[in-house]
Design a protein around this motif. Structure first.
Motif, PDB file in Angstrom:
ATOM      1  N   LEU A  32      -1.991  -8.137   1.021  1.00 52.02           N
ATOM      2  CA  LEU A  32      -1.566  -7.685   2.346  1.00 52.02           C
ATOM      3  C   LEU A  32      -2.183  -6.334   2.691  1.00 52.02           C
ATOM      4  O   LEU A  32      -2.170  -5.407   1.881  1.00 52.02           O
ATOM      5  N   LEU A  33      -2.746  -6.239   3.897  1.00 50.28           N
ATOM      6  CA  LEU A  33      -3.171  -4.969   4.481  1.00 50.28           C
ATOM      7  C   LEU A  33      -2.214  -4.644   5.612  1.00 50.28           C
ATOM      8  O   LEU A  33      -1.951  -5.500   6.474  1.00 50.28           O
ATOM      9  N   LEU A  34      -1.693  -3.433   5.613  1.00 49.64           N
ATOM     10  CA  LEU A  34      -0.750  -2.996   6.637  1.00 49.64           C
ATOM     11  C   LEU A  34      -1.254  -1.744   7.334  1.00 49.64           C
ATOM     12  O   LEU A  34      -1.749  -0.824   6.672  1.00 49.64           O
ATOM     13  N   THR A  35      -1.115  -1.731   8.645  1.00 50.23           N
ATOM     14  CA  THR A  35      -1.312  -0.523   9.426  1.00 50.23           C
ATOM     15  C   THR A  35      -0.069  -0.399  10.298  1.00 50.23           C
ATOM     16  O   THR A  35       0.721  -1.336  10.391  1.00 50.23           O
ATOM     17  N   PRO A  36       0.120   0.718  10.954  1.00 52.59           N
ATOM     18  CA  PRO A  36       1.272   0.830  11.843  1.00 52.59           C
ATOM     19  C   PRO A  36       1.260  -0.206  12.980  1.00 52.59           C
ATOM     20  O   PRO A  36       2.271  -0.452  13.608  1.00 52.59           O
ATOM     21  N   ALA A  39      -0.169  -6.458  10.419  1.00 53.94           N
ATOM     22  CA  ALA A  39      -0.175  -6.923   9.032  1.00 53.94           C
ATOM     23  C   ALA A  39      -1.169  -8.072   8.940  1.00 53.94           C
ATOM     24  O   ALA A  39      -1.146  -8.984   9.770  1.00 53.94           O
ATOM     25  N   ASP A  40      -2.028  -8.030   7.944  1.00 51.51           N
ATOM     26  CA  ASP A  40      -3.035  -9.070   7.754  1.00 51.51           C
ATOM     27  C   ASP A  40      -3.062  -9.492   6.293  1.00 51.51           C
ATOM     28  O   ASP A  40      -2.958  -8.650   5.389  1.00 51.51           O
ATOM     29  N   GLY A  41      -3.261 -10.795   6.073  1.00 45.62           N
ATOM     30  CA  GLY A  41      -3.492 -11.266   4.724  1.00 45.62           C
ATOM     31  C   GLY A  41      -4.760 -10.628   4.183  1.00 45.62           C
ATOM     32  O   GLY A  41      -5.667 -10.267   4.940  1.00 45.62           O
ATOM     33  N   TRP A  42      -4.823 -10.498   2.857  1.00 47.15           N
ATOM     34  CA  TRP A  42      -5.944  -9.792   2.236  1.00 47.15           C
ATOM     35  C   TRP A  42      -6.360 -10.510   0.963  1.00 47.15           C
ATOM     36  O   TRP A  42      -5.537 -10.743   0.079  1.00 47.15           O
ATOM     37  N   TYR A 121      -1.663  -5.588  -3.497  1.00 49.24           N
ATOM     38  CA  TYR A 121      -2.030  -6.738  -4.329  1.00 49.24           C
ATOM     39  C   TYR A 121      -0.764  -7.548  -4.597  1.00 49.24           C
ATOM     40  O   TYR A 121       0.341  -6.987  -4.631  1.00 49.24           O
ATOM     41  N   PRO A 122      -0.903  -8.866  -4.794  1.00 45.12           N
ATOM     42  CA  PRO A 122       0.269  -9.664  -5.167  1.00 45.12           C
ATOM     43  C   PRO A 122       0.920  -9.076  -6.420  1.00 45.12           C
ATOM     44  O   PRO A 122       0.237  -8.510  -7.277  1.00 45.12           O
TER      45      PRO A 122
END
Length: 124
Positions: A32-36, A39-42, A121-122
């Motif tokens: 997962l990538l998160l920004t304010p 959220a996107d899968g990574w 990371y998972p």
């Protein structure tokens, strides 16, 4: 496990953990990538191969994040020194920790309105 939502801090919030990944709304993300803002899968590379290119969506954030929470899986693993140096050249810090701790820190810090990003990371 469920996490309580914080009132402040707009953007995606992790509401729980599931199957080694992270629940946001009705979706489960392993990496997962998160920004304010989103959220996107990574598809996370091996931690020893992690570089700035793998974090491009985070690094494109304007303004740049104060720092990046790096959730390194089930246990803390230090990121490559070259990544730390590349981020420092952009005045962005990196805070590595296990992924579950990083997910909890995300909620707390975003609840404070901090402008941060996360790469998780998972954990399972």
């Amino acid at each position: 496990m469920k996490l309580a939502r914080e009132a402040a801090g707009a953007g995606p919030l992790i509401s729980g953990f599931a199957r080694g990944g992270f629940r946001i709304d009705d979706k489960i993300f392993l990496g997962l990538l998160l920004t304010p803002r989103r959220a996107d899968g990574w598809e996370a590379p091996a931690i020893d191969a992690l570089d700035a290119a793998a974090l491009a969506p985070i690094l494109a954030l304007d303004p740049a994040p104060e720092f990046i929470l790096l959730g390194t899986g089930a246990a803390l693993t230090r990121p490559p020194p070259a990544l730390i140096e590349a981020l420092a050249a952009r005045d962005i810090g990196i805070e590595p920790m296990d992924s579950r701790a990083a997910a909890r820190a995300w909620g707390l810090l975003r609840g404070e309105g901090r402008w941060i990003a996360a790469a998780l990371y998972p954990w399972g």
